[in-house]
Design a protein around this motif. Structure first.
Motif, PDB file in Angstrom:
ATOM      1  N   UNK A  34       0.674  -1.106  -0.006  1.00 12.68           N
ATOM      2  CA  UNK A  34      -0.424  -0.154  -0.201  1.00 12.68           C
ATOM      3  C   UNK A  34       0.643   1.282   0.025  1.00 12.68           C
ATOM      4  N   UNK A  35       1.912   1.013   0.006  1.00 12.22           N
ATOM      5  CA  UNK A  35       2.885   2.648   0.039  1.00 12.22           C
ATOM      6  C   UNK A  35       4.179   2.230  -0.025  1.00 12.22           C
ATOM      7  N   UNK A  36       5.465   3.155  -0.058  1.00 10.45           N
ATOM      8  CA  UNK A  36       6.724   2.245  -0.243  1.00 10.45           C
ATOM      9  C   UNK A  36       7.756   3.782   0.089  1.00 10.45           C
ATOM     10  N   UNK A  37       8.309   2.675   1.632  1.00 11.38           N
ATOM     11  CA  UNK A  37       9.397   3.723   2.586  1.00 11.38           C
ATOM     12  C   UNK A  37      10.867   3.554   1.399  1.00 11.38           C
ATOM     13  N   UNK A  38      11.265   4.480   1.861  1.00 11.78           N
ATOM     14  CA  UNK A  38      12.689   5.182   1.809  1.00 11.78           C
ATOM     15  C   UNK A  38      13.272   5.411   2.461  1.00 11.78           C
ATOM     16  N   UNK A  39      14.390   5.209   2.706  1.00 11.30           N
ATOM     17  CA  UNK A  39      15.505   5.538   3.623  1.00 11.30           C
ATOM     18  C   UNK A  39      16.704   6.059   3.074  1.00 11.30           C
ATOM     19  N   UNK A  40      16.867   6.727   2.264  1.00 14.74           N
ATOM     20  CA  UNK A  40      17.996   7.387   1.456  1.00 14.74           C
ATOM     21  C   UNK A  40      19.300   7.682   2.725  1.00 14.74           C
ATOM     22  N   UNK A  41      19.053   7.889   4.056  1.00  8.72           N
ATOM     23  CA  UNK A  41      19.962   8.628   5.115  1.00  8.72           C
ATOM     24  C   UNK A  41      21.006   7.853   5.012  1.00  8.72           C
ATOM     25  N   UNK A  42      20.350   5.655   5.010  1.00 13.31           N
ATOM     26  CA  UNK A  42      20.378   5.114   5.306  1.00 13.31           C
ATOM     27  C   UNK A  42      21.412   4.155   4.621  1.00 13.31           C
TER      28      UNK A  42
END
Length: 306
Positions: A144-152
């Motif tokens: 139902x959605x996406x998660x981004x953690x670019x700093x990690x």
């Protein structure tokens, strides 16, 4: 002045808690950030290094939840029941630093427990073409959605890094809510939580619904201003709301213009479900706002049938 304001806040919170208890009000609850002790999560650092994750819990003054120490999803559901949490949003993880949880695992959890868990995919944005493949796979899995953690990432990126823009465009074009790790320990230094980065993304993609996970803490006043000018920003301070600087500012915004874009989350297992939820229910939020924050806003955002 600070002591006087604190006295007023405590008095309001106490009165609000009495009102909820006396009314026997039973509100539906969606926990917007929950990582179950199950499948691939057991291989991520949040469970493999509980000496580290437990420090965050203890710093807040909470006990580490028993379900986390025993790594038992059955105990977690028992704790959800006692806390009154109906649905947990399982937010995946795909980083080099904090570990990865396959999106297939997260989707399987939601299929296995369809009345209790909702799946959000996590995307590794390091390779643009592969990131697009990951998102198409996530859509096919019904996430139902996406998660981004670019700093990690192995090579950390700020949220407005232009390498992320094709991903944002895909999400905007396909009406996919996007969770960005924009607060707390979101990167190697504090600049990775600084709100100007998420503000630029919000301005460049005005139809993309973005949730700032950890509420862009500690930049509380600044991110509230961003939310005031950017109607596509949702805030979920989760663990960083609990008795930390900026708490009253978050609550004031939630009681006002941000009431339709503020989200309840525990960041479990970093906060225990029972103790955190009981505390949250005592906050001086108007009754109609409390229901929006606990359930309605998340249900609308993730298209969960109410």
């Amino acid at each position: 002045m600070v002591i006087a304001n604190l006295f007023v806040y405590v008095s309001l919170a106490f009165s609000h808690a009495r009102l909820l208890i006396d009314s026997g009000d039973e509100m539906k609850i969606i926990d917007f950030r929950l990582r179950p002790p199950y499948k691939g999560f057991l291989n991520a650092r949040i469970y493999t290094r509980q000496d580290i994750s437990g420090k965050f819990t203890n710093q807040l003054g909470f006990p580490v939840p028993r379900s986390a120490t025993e790594k038992s999803i059955d105990l977690m559901f028992t704790e959800m029941d006692e806390a009154g949490i109906d649905i947990g949003v399982v937010v995946g993880r795909n980083t080099k630093v904090l570990g990865a949880v396959p999106n297939t695992d997260v989707a399987e959890m939601a299929r296995e427990f369809p009345k209790r868990l909702v799946a959000v995919a996590s995307i590794d944005p390091a390779d643009r073409k592969d990131a697009m493949r990951q998102m198409e796979e996530a859509l096919a899995l019904g996430m139902r959605g996406v998660n981004l953690e670019p700093g990690m990432m192995a090579e950390p990126m700020h949220l407005d890094d232009r390498r992320l823009y094709p991903i944002y465009a895909f999400c905007e074009d396909n009406d996919i809510p996007t969770i960005l790790m924009g607060g707390g320990n979101a990167g190697p230094d504090i600049s990775y939580t600084s709100p100007e980065h998420i503000d630029r993304v919000l301005g460049d993609f005005p139809n993309l619904k973005i949730v700032s996970s950890h509420g862009s803490w500690p930049w509380v006043k600044e991110i509230i201003h961003v939310a005031f000018r950017r109607p596509n920003l949702y805030l979920s301070p989760d663990m960083y709301l609990y008795n930390l600087p900026g708490m009253t500012d978050y609550i004031a915004a939630a009681n006002g213009f941000l009431q339709d874009r503020f989200l309840f989350g525990t960041a479990y297992p970093l906060c225990p479900l029972i103790e955190y939820t009981k505390w949250f229910r005592t906050l001086p939020l108007d009754a109609d706002v409390m229901q929006k924050v606990l359930y309605t806003n998340a249900a609308r955002l993730l298209k969960i049938e109410t």
